[in-house]
Motif scaffolding. Structure first.
Motif, PDB file in Angstrom:
ATOM      1  N   ASP A 325       0.829  -1.198   0.000  1.00 54.97           N
ATOM      2  CA  ASP A 325       0.000   0.000   0.000  1.00 54.97           C
ATOM      3  C   ASP A 325       0.869   1.256   0.000  1.00 54.97           C
ATOM      4  N   TYR A 326       1.941   1.243   0.796  1.00 49.88           N
ATOM      5  CA  TYR A 326       2.833   2.401   0.844  1.00 49.88           C
ATOM      6  C   TYR A 326       3.599   2.553  -0.467  1.00 49.88           C
ATOM      7  N   ASP A 328       2.602   1.579  -3.428  1.00 47.38           N
ATOM      8  CA  ASP A 328       1.640   2.079  -4.415  1.00 47.38           C
ATOM      9  C   ASP A 328       1.396   3.574  -4.258  1.00 47.38           C
ATOM     10  N   ALA A 329       1.541   4.069  -3.027  1.00 43.98           N
ATOM     11  CA  ALA A 329       1.345   5.496  -2.777  1.00 43.98           C
ATOM     12  C   ALA A 329       2.588   6.308  -3.097  1.00 43.98           C
ATOM     13  N   HIS A 331       5.797   5.736  -1.817  1.00 45.24           N
ATOM     14  CA  HIS A 331       6.801   5.784  -0.749  1.00 45.24           C
ATOM     15  C   HIS A 331       7.829   4.679  -0.925  1.00 45.24           C
ATOM     16  N   ASP A 359       4.469   5.693   9.296  1.00 44.98           N
ATOM     17  CA  ASP A 359       4.196   7.108   9.070  1.00 44.98           C
ATOM     18  C   ASP A 359       5.226   7.978   9.769  1.00 44.98           C
TER      19      ASP A 359
END
Length: 456
Positions: A325-326, A328-329, A331, A359
Motif C-alpha cells: 500500500d505504501y 503504491d502510494a 513511498h 508514518d
C-alpha cells in the motif's frame, strides 16, 4: 554495631520470604540443637550417677566376699563383678606411670563417687586415687584388703554411642521443622508477593498509558489483618487510577471530536477570503489542527484495542499487504526477514501500530525498512528502521509520552502532534508486546516490537 549489621545484611536473602525462613530456621534449629544437647547431658548425668551407685554397691559386696573367700572363690567373684564401666583386679598391678592425682577430686561427680564408696566400705578401707593409664581410663582406685592384698578398681570413661536410627530421627525432626517453617512463611508472605506483583503491573500500565486496559484483577483481601488492609487499599487505589485515566481518555476523545465542527466552519470561511497569502496560512494552520484532532481521536481509540479478539495471523502476508500500500502510494519502503511466521495476535491493532511507526519513519527519515526476526522460540521481533536524524538518547523515553515532541522537530511541517509514538506504545500493551526505540549506527531510528507467538 550498625556497620556489623549492615555487613550481615549483605549476606541475607533479598526476599522477605527468604529472610523470614532463614531467621526462623536458624532460631528453631539452634533451639533444637541446644535442647538435644541438654537432654544428652541430663542422660549422661543420670547414667553417671547410676554407675557410681552400682560401683559403690558392687565394691561393697565384692570386698565382703573377698575377705571370707579363698583364692579359688576370689577369682570367681572377680569375674562375676566385671562391668563395662569398671573392672576389678587383685594382686600386684604394674603401677608404672600411675601417680596420685589430686585434680581428679575437683570434679563433683568424682567426689560424689568417692563419697559413696567410702560410705559403703567404711573407714577400714581407705581409697587411693590414681590417674588412668590409657585415654579410655578415667581413673583408678586402690584399697587394701585385711590380708594386705591390693584391690584395684579401673573406672572407664562413659561413652554413649550414637545409633544410626538416632541420627536419622534427629535429621527427620529437622526436616519436618524446616517444612513447617517453609509452609508457614509461604502462607504469610504470599499475600505480600501478590500485592507486589499487582503494584508492578499497575506501574507498568501507568508507564505505558494503557488507559482502560490498565486495571488488573483485584488481589484477594485475605491473610493477616495488616496485609488484608493493604490489599483493600491497593484495590481501591487501582480502581481510582483506572477511572481517572478512563475519564482522561474520554475527555480527549470528546474534545478532539467536537473540534472537527468548528475547524470545518473555519476552513469554509477561510476559503472565502480574497487575500490568497492569508488564505494559505490559515489553511496550513487548519490542516495542522485537523491532524492533531485526528491523532487525538486515534490515541483515545487505542485504549480500547484490548477489546479486539485475538486470532491466527500470517505475519508475512499482513506486512506485505501493508508495505505494498505504501509502495503504491509512492513511498520507498522495503520488507525483509523471516516472513513465514504465524502467530496468534490482534491483527487490526498490530496493523495500526506498524502503520503508525511507518508514518513516523517516513515523516522524519528515508530508506524505510520493515524487518522481521525471531529472537527466541516464543517471540517475534518486527523492526521499523529509517535513516533520519534519530532522537537524542536522553529523549528516547520522553518521546513515548503523549504530546511530547523532540525540540528540533516542533515546527508544523515535520513536528507532528507528539502522539504517534505514544499511540504505538499504548497499542503494544494490547498486543502483549515490548516496544522500544534505539538510534542506529550511521544515523536513523529503529523501533522494535517484540511480539509473543501466542497472545493469551
Amino acid at each position: 554495631m550498625r556497620s556489623i549489621a549492615e555487613r550481615l545484611t549483605r549476606y541475607l536473602p533479598a526476599s522477605l520470604f527468604g529472610r523470614l525462613a532463614l531467621v526462623l530456621s536458624a532460631a528453631l534449629l539452634a533451639a533444637h540443637i541446644v535442647g538435644a544437647g541438654l537432654s544428652h547431658l541430663d542422660i549422661f548425668d543420670f547414667e553417671a550417677t547410676k554407675v557410681g551407685e552400682h560401683l559403690a554397691k558392687d565394691t561393697g559386696v565384692l570386698v565382703q566376699q573377698l575377705e571370707i573367700s579363698g583364692p579359688a572363690l576370689r577369682s570367681a567373684w572377680l569375674d562375676k563383678m566385671q562391668r563395662k564401666s569398671y573392672r576389678f583386679s587383685l594382686g600386684p598391678v604394674d603401677a608404672a606411670g600411675l601417680v596420685m592425682d589430686a585434680k581428679l577430686l575437683q570434679a563433683k561427680r568424682k567426689r560424689e563417687l568417692l563419697a559413696d564408696l567410702s560410705q559403703e566400705l567404711g573407714t577400714g578401707y581407705p581409697l587411693a586415687v590414681l590417674a588412668g593409664a590409657t585415654p579410655d581410663e578415667e581413673m583408678r582406685l586402690r584399697l587394701l584388703l585385711r590380708d594386705g592384698t591390693p584391690l584395684t578398681i579401673q573406672v572407664f570413661k562413659l561413652r554413649f554411642p550414637v545409633s544410626w536410627w538416632g541420627g536419622a530421627l534427629f535429621v527427620s525432626q529437622v526436616l519436618i521443622m524446616l517444612a513447617f517453617i517453609w509452609l508457614g512463611v509461604r502462607q504469610a508472605t504470599r499475600p505480600l508477593q501478590a500485592l507486589a506483583e499487582a503494584a508492578e503491573r499497575l506501574g507498568q500500565g501507568l508507564g505505558q498509558c494503557v488507559g482502560t486496559s490498565l486495571q488488573g484483577a483485584a488481589i484477594a483481601e485475605d491473610g493477616p489483618t495488616e496485609v488484608a488492609r493493604a490489599a483493600a487499599a491497593f484495590n481501591a487505589m487501582q480502581q481510582r487510577i483506572t477511572d481517572h485515566l478512563a475519564e482522561r481518555v474520554q475527555l480527549l476523545a470528546a474534545i478532539s471530536h467536537d473540534l472537527q465542527t468548528p475547524i470545518t466552519r473555519m476552513r469554509l470561511r477561510a476559503d472565502l477570503l480574497d487575500d490568497a497569502l492569508l488564505r494559505d496560512k490559515l489553511g496550513r494552520d487548519l490542516d495542522a489542527m485537523q491532524a492533531m484532532v485526528e491523532e487525538g481521536i486515534a490515541y483515545a481509540r487505542s485504549a480500547q484495542s484490548v477489546n479486539e479478539a485475538a486470532c491466527r495471523v500470517d505475519l508475512g502476508a499482513l506486512l506485505d499487504s501493508l508495505v505494498c500500500d505504501y509502495v503504491d502510494a509512492g513511498h520507498s519502503v522495503q520488507l525483509g526477514g523471516e516472513l513465514k511466521a504465524v502467530l496468534v495476535t490482534r491483527p487490526h491493532t498490530l496493523r495500526r501500530m506498524v502503520v503508525n511507526l511507518l508514518d513516523n519513519a517516513l515523516k522524519f527519515g528515508q530508506d524505510v525498512e520493515v524487518w522481521v526476526d525471531q529472537p527466541s522460540a516464543e517471540a517475534l521481533c518486527i523492526s521499523v528502521r529509517d535513516r533520519g536524524p534519530g532522537i537524542p538518547p536522553d529523549q528516547l523515553a520522553a518521546v513515548l509520552q503523549p504530546f511530547y515532541r523532540v525540540e528540533s522537530s516542533r515546527n508544523r511541517s515535520t513536528g507532528g502532534t507528539g502522539l504517534g509514538l505514544a499511540i504505538a506504545q499504548q497499542l503494544s500493551a494490547a498486543l502483549g508486546a515490548r516496544f522500544s526505540l534505539a538510534n542506529r549506527d550511521g544515523g536513523g531510528l529503529e523501533a522494535q516490537i517484540i511480539l509473543p507467538l501466542s497472545l493469551e
